[in-house]
Design an enzyme around this catalytic site. Structure first.
Site, short mmCIF file in Angstrom:
data_model
loop_
_atom_site.label_atom_id
_atom_site.label_comp_id
_atom_site.label_asym_id
_atom_site.label_seq_id
_atom_site.Cartn_x
_atom_site.Cartn_y
_atom_site.Cartn_z
N HIS A 7 1.47 -1.33 -0.04
CA HIS A 7 0.29 0.01 -0.62
C HIS A 7 0.83 1.06 -0.04
CE1 HIS A 7 -4.10 -2.62 1.78
NE2 HIS A 7 -3.95 -2.41 0.31
N TYR B 297 -3.15 3.98 -2.74
CA TYR B 297 -2.53 4.79 -1.19
C TYR B 297 -2.32 5.82 -0.93
CZ TYR B 297 -5.53 0.76 -0.03
OH TYR B 297 -6.65 -0.99 0.00
#
Length: 424
Positions: A194, A241
């Site tokens: 992420h 992200y």
């Protein structure tokens, strides 16, 4: 081949079953065991899974278990997709931090730390049970935060690989933009779970990222929630992200103005469970696409098939750094392309990482090490230190306030945070 799924009562499981059914030639699964303490969900999901396999003409059987020890016995692969505390705990992860001016997200920032605190001890207990009941099994971790959880598993000596759907999602979307088969696309994917960037996109060995950005930059930027001008200037494609870092204040404002994703998913799950209860439903509902986790099933099947069949192909996974990124410690867990075989994953060489990305990777890696210490040993002070180290928090008074509030909100899941003194 026997595959066990811990957290098998998840509404996501039919997506996984669909992957096993469609990719049966890649992975000849004979038995799938769904393991979950929630008897209602387990009954509904397992019945749905059986109907899906029958409709697809797949010979695998589906069974259930409420205990890990019994369910994983004899398995060659154990998939982890659990959520400690359910959507209610996720809702706290997503709503408490914005009230303090920070991004609220279940894997990133303060919410991600809260999830790690709840999850790491549970996953390590499961892994110890797997080691006894199925010592040769590979543990494939989907459970977020994948980087921290995988680091915990590897640090404890388990046969584990972490898996995320960001890379395969980009591969599929880029292939669609170019009008080619996904298998012809490979990614220069680098970073942490992420926290990744696509620095190259190869079509049959030729880097076509500049072409993608020139011809499809607006659409790509919209998909990841970032300005097209920023994406073009960087010349890379950040994961979605990175929006929590690059557009932090805008994201917090949005989160304060709308219901949490957890609330949305909780409503979706109840609708899905009602569908699964219908004995006439034997294909995954279209609604499941809104649940999240696209392409996880394909990534999981490909990974297990390569581990079992020693295929030696390249996939993007989470694994120990071991010098791949020389600016990180060896025991850091990174997310990069790796060659997969029966002995596990071996990272491919990575071109030197530019300071703009290496700095953030180093910063978050330091946070992850502190987050793991907090998850393993407890203590408000350790939680505070991890938040102080996180680039999305990083202020002393804010870190202390968030630590106290997160520990209080998660007390039921943290044995060390009882009503008495909390260890430092």
């Amino acid at each position: 081949m026997k595959v066990a799924v811990v957290g098998g009562g998840s509404t996501y499981t039919p997506e996984l079953i669909d992957g096993f059914a469609r990719l049966r030639d890649e992975l000849p699964v004979s038995e799938i065991v769904l393991i979950d303490p929630d008897e209602r969900r387990l009954a509904l999901v397992s019945a749905m899974a059986s109907r899906m396999l029958r409709r697809a003409g797949h010979p695998a059987t589906v069974s259930t278990s409420a205990t890990v020890d019994q369910g994983v016995a004899g398995a060659q692969a154990v998939l982890l997709q659990l959520r400690v505390g359910g959507q209610a705990a996720r809702n706290v992860d997503e709503t408490l931090p914005p009230a303090c001016g920070c991004v609220g997200q279940e894997t990133t920032g303060a919410g991600g730390l809260a999830k790690a605190l709840r999850t790491v001890p549970v996953v390590l207990d499961i892994a110890e049970r797997v080691a006894k009941a199925a010592p040769d099994a590979w543990i494939v971790d989907f459970t977020n935060p994948v980087g921290i959880v995988t680091r915990a598993l590897l640090q404890a000596g388990h046969r584990a690989i972490g898996l995320c759907n960001v890379a395969i999602g980009f591969q599929r979307r880029f292939a669609a933009h170019l009008g080619v088969a996904p298998e012809r696309i490979s990614l220069g994917h680098v970073g942490l779970n992420h926290l990744t960037w696509e620095r190259s996109v190869h079509l049959d060995g030729q880097d076509v990222l500049p072409r993608l950005l020139a011809e499809h930059g607006e659409k790509i930027a919209a998909d990841i929630g970032l300005p097209a001008a920023l994406v073009r200037r960087l010349g890379v494609v950040p994961s979605y992200y990175l929006r929590f870092f690059y557009e932090h204040d805008a994201v917090v404002a949005e989160q304060l103005d709308k219901p949490s994703r957890a609330a949305e998913v909780a409503a979706l799950e109840e609708s899905l469970l009602r569908m699964y209860a219908d004995p006439a439903v034997d294909t995954k509902p279209e609604l499941l696409g809104r649940r999240g986790g696209a392409y996880y099933s394909e990534a999981a099947v490909a990974l297990i098939a390569s581990l079992a069949g020693d295929r030696g192909d390249v996939q993007v996974v989470n694994l120990r750094n071991d010098g791949t990124l020389p600016f990180l410690p060896d025991d850091a867990v990174i997310e990069v392309p790796a060659r997969i075989g029966s002995s596990g994953a071996a990272a491919l060489p990575v071109d030197p990482v530019e300071p703009l990305y290496a700095g953030l990777i180093s910063h978050v890696t330091a946070y992850e090490a502190l987050a793991l210490e907090a998850a393993l040993h407890g203590g408000v002070d350790r939680v505070t230190d991890a938040l102080l180290a996180h680039p999305l928090v990083g202020q002393a008074s804010l870190s202390a306030e968030l630590a106290g509030r997160l520990v209080a909100a998660n007390r039921a899941f943290l044995p060390w945070a009882g009503d008495g003194a909390v260890p430092a």
